[in-house]
Design a protein around this motif. Structure first.
Motif, mmCIF file in Angstrom:
data_model
loop_
_atom_site.group_PDB
_atom_site.id
_atom_site.type_symbol
_atom_site.label_atom_id
_atom_site.label_comp_id
_atom_site.label_asym_id
_atom_site.label_seq_id
_atom_site.Cartn_x
_atom_site.Cartn_y
_atom_site.Cartn_z
ATOM 1 N N TRP A 10 -42.868 1.046 42.586
ATOM 2 C CA TRP A 10 -42.253 2.458 43.228
ATOM 3 C C TRP A 10 -43.037 3.008 44.311
ATOM 4 O O TRP A 10 -44.472 3.119 44.605
ATOM 5 C CB TRP A 10 -42.734 3.681 42.217
ATOM 6 N N SER A 20 -34.715 3.091 38.517
ATOM 7 C CA SER A 20 -35.906 3.021 38.727
ATOM 8 C C SER A 20 -36.609 1.414 39.421
ATOM 9 O O SER A 20 -36.384 0.295 39.002
ATOM 10 C CB SER A 20 -36.742 3.478 38.292
ATOM 11 N N LYS A 21 -37.460 1.661 40.768
ATOM 12 C CA LYS A 21 -37.921 0.159 41.031
ATOM 13 C C LYS A 21 -39.155 -0.455 39.934
ATOM 14 O O LYS A 21 -39.535 -1.254 40.202
ATOM 15 C CB LYS A 21 -38.391 0.102 42.368
ATOM 16 N N SER A 67 -40.142 -2.081 36.420
ATOM 17 C CA SER A 67 -39.988 -2.750 35.780
ATOM 18 C C SER A 67 -40.076 -2.563 34.316
ATOM 19 O O SER A 67 -38.951 -2.718 33.404
ATOM 20 C CB SER A 67 -40.240 -3.975 35.807
ATOM 21 N N SER A 97 -32.637 -2.573 37.320
ATOM 22 C CA SER A 97 -33.622 -2.206 36.157
ATOM 23 C C SER A 97 -33.326 -1.364 35.039
ATOM 24 O O SER A 97 -32.271 -0.669 35.181
ATOM 25 C CB SER A 97 -34.720 -1.980 36.803
#
Length: 444
Positions: free
Chosen positions: A197, A153-154, A156, A76
């Protein structure tokens, strides 16, 4: 490298032909280190990466090939940043200055979660995020404190609706500032279209303890840029030393408002603000007793106290802590009445200062107010009765296993813990023992 000759050959070669990896320039310079020690747990990731690079280089057969290094693509362009050991306040501008060394920073959001200052930062490219994480994870922003913990972080992308002290979209100067409610969460200014997240329904604490007005923080000194250690390709400084940012320069006097004039006293504010620095003087204003001036030892302690105590409840009131225009707190004039003299006290020689010893371990144990108190310098007997007889609701109590002169005590609320700390810090237990009370980051 295997030898100094090999290192010289490598530097000379790439000085004349600068390498690139995925269109990103790579800078190669000599390090102060004679060798790298990779036999401890913290460097296992480096060993794994080295093996992967070596294997990829052998398979590619071309050391200068940018695509033959076997690097795993960054998941990411958004980084999740946690700042531990927050002795100095960290602002959005400080983060932008640090991370922009590694690429174009598009957006930043700061917030408080689990009593920790955190941020989400989006680069223009995932490779920039990968470089920043590799270089900055575990580094200190200021010498000996404000340690960066960085993960991918998840998310985008970030969608910021307001440009203010808590969130910023550097690509949109036209965004409004929005309303900054001290009790609102940072998610009030965010809208994530692809939020994946896990478990992030409402992760943020309701208080905005780290919100600082832009006028309260001066621009960082030009001489306080990143050292060589923070520049990709250089290891001049040893890891985990510091990014050596200059602490913000502001006054050391705080204005505290919305106090309860019937219950507040200079000693009360001295004990509370003394958790975050050595209080020199306290003045409760004669004509407006709901306001007080608190003078800390220096500007950084004032910033720290403001960031942790602004918006907290004291004696049932939500107090406001801001920087004062006064450079010092003046003592009462000669001939002042007894009440005016009582409202101003000088604590500069107090034995209760927590930070008078340079390098004290107390610098590493500064936390926001919490319902759990850390008790130390106590005998091996329960203190529950001491707190209960003073009217505090003790929910849990636990001695430390390795040191039974320290314990954790959890009360019903943060407000109650603040009042307990004010009342019982330095409480005399016997003829030569006094109780020490601090806020804890732990729960029982």
């Amino acid at each position: 490298m295997a030898s100094e000759e090999a290192a010289v050959t490598m530097v000379n070669y790439y000085t004349s032909a600068p390498p690139t990896i995925r269109n990103q320039p790579v800078y190669i310079q000599y390090s102060n280190h004679r060798e790298l020690k990779t036999d401890n747990t913290s460097n296992q990731r480096a060993q794994v990466a080295l093996q992967a690079i070596s294997t990829a280089a052998l398979h590619s057969g071309n050391m200068a090939s940018g695509d033959g290094w076997g690097l795993v693509p960054a998941p990411s362009a958004v980084l999740r940043i946690i700042v531990e050991n927050l002795f100095y306040p960290v602002t959005l501008e400080v983060l932008q200055q640090i991370f922009s060394k590694f690429g174009s920073v598009l957006k930043i959001i700061t917030f408080t979660r689990n009593n920790q200052f955190q941020a989400l930062l989006q680069f223009s490219d995932a490779v920039h995020a990968q470089h920043a994480k590799a270089s900055l994870d575990g580094q200190n922003i200021y010498n000996g404190c404000c340690t960066l913990r960085i993960d991918f972080s998840k998310l985008s992308a970030l969608n910021v609706k307001y440009n203010n002290d808590k969130s910023r979209d550097f690509t949109r100067a036209d965004l409004p500032t929005g309303e900054l409610d001290p009790t609102a969460t940072a998610f009030g200014v965010l809208c994530y279209s692809h939020c994946v997240w896990a478990g992030l329904t409402d992760p943020l604490a309701p208080q905005s303890a780290y919100s600082l007005s832009s006028s309260a923080v001066n621009e960082l000194s030009p001489s306080s840029g990143l050292p060589m250690a923070a520049v990709p390709g250089s290891l001049v400084s040893p890891p985990r030393v510091a990014l050596q940012m200059a602490p913000p320069a502001v006054h050391s006097v705080l204005l505290v408002s919305n106090l309860d004039p019937e219950r507040v006293s200079p000693h009360c504010l001295f004990i509370l603000f003394g958790v975050y620095g050595d209080v020199q003087r306290v003045k409760i204003l004669f004509n407006k007793k709901e306001n007080a001036l608190v003078q800390m030892s220096d500007a950084t302690q004032a910033q720290l106290a403001m960031s942790h105590l602004n918006g907290q409840r004291l004696h049932g009131n939500v107090i406001r802590v801001t920087l004062s225009k006064h450079p010092v707190v003046q003592l009462p004039r000669v001939g002042a009445g007894p009440e005016e003299q009582t409202l101003t006290q000088d604590f500069s020689g107090s034995a209760l200062h927590r930070f008078k010893k340079p390098g004290s371990k107390n610098f590493n144990n500064i936390f926001p107010p919490s319902a759990t108190l850390h008790l130390s310098n106590i005998p091996e007997e329960t203190l529950k009765d001491l707190f209960s007889t003073r009217g505090f609701s003790v929910k849990a109590f636990k001695f430390f296993q390795k040191d039974r002169k320290m314990a954790l005590l959890q009360l019903a609320s943060v407000e109650e813990a603040i009042e307990a700390l004010i009342e019982l810090h330095d409480h005399q237990l016997d003829h030569n023992q006094h109780l020490r009370v601090s806020f804890s980051k732990s729960t029982i």
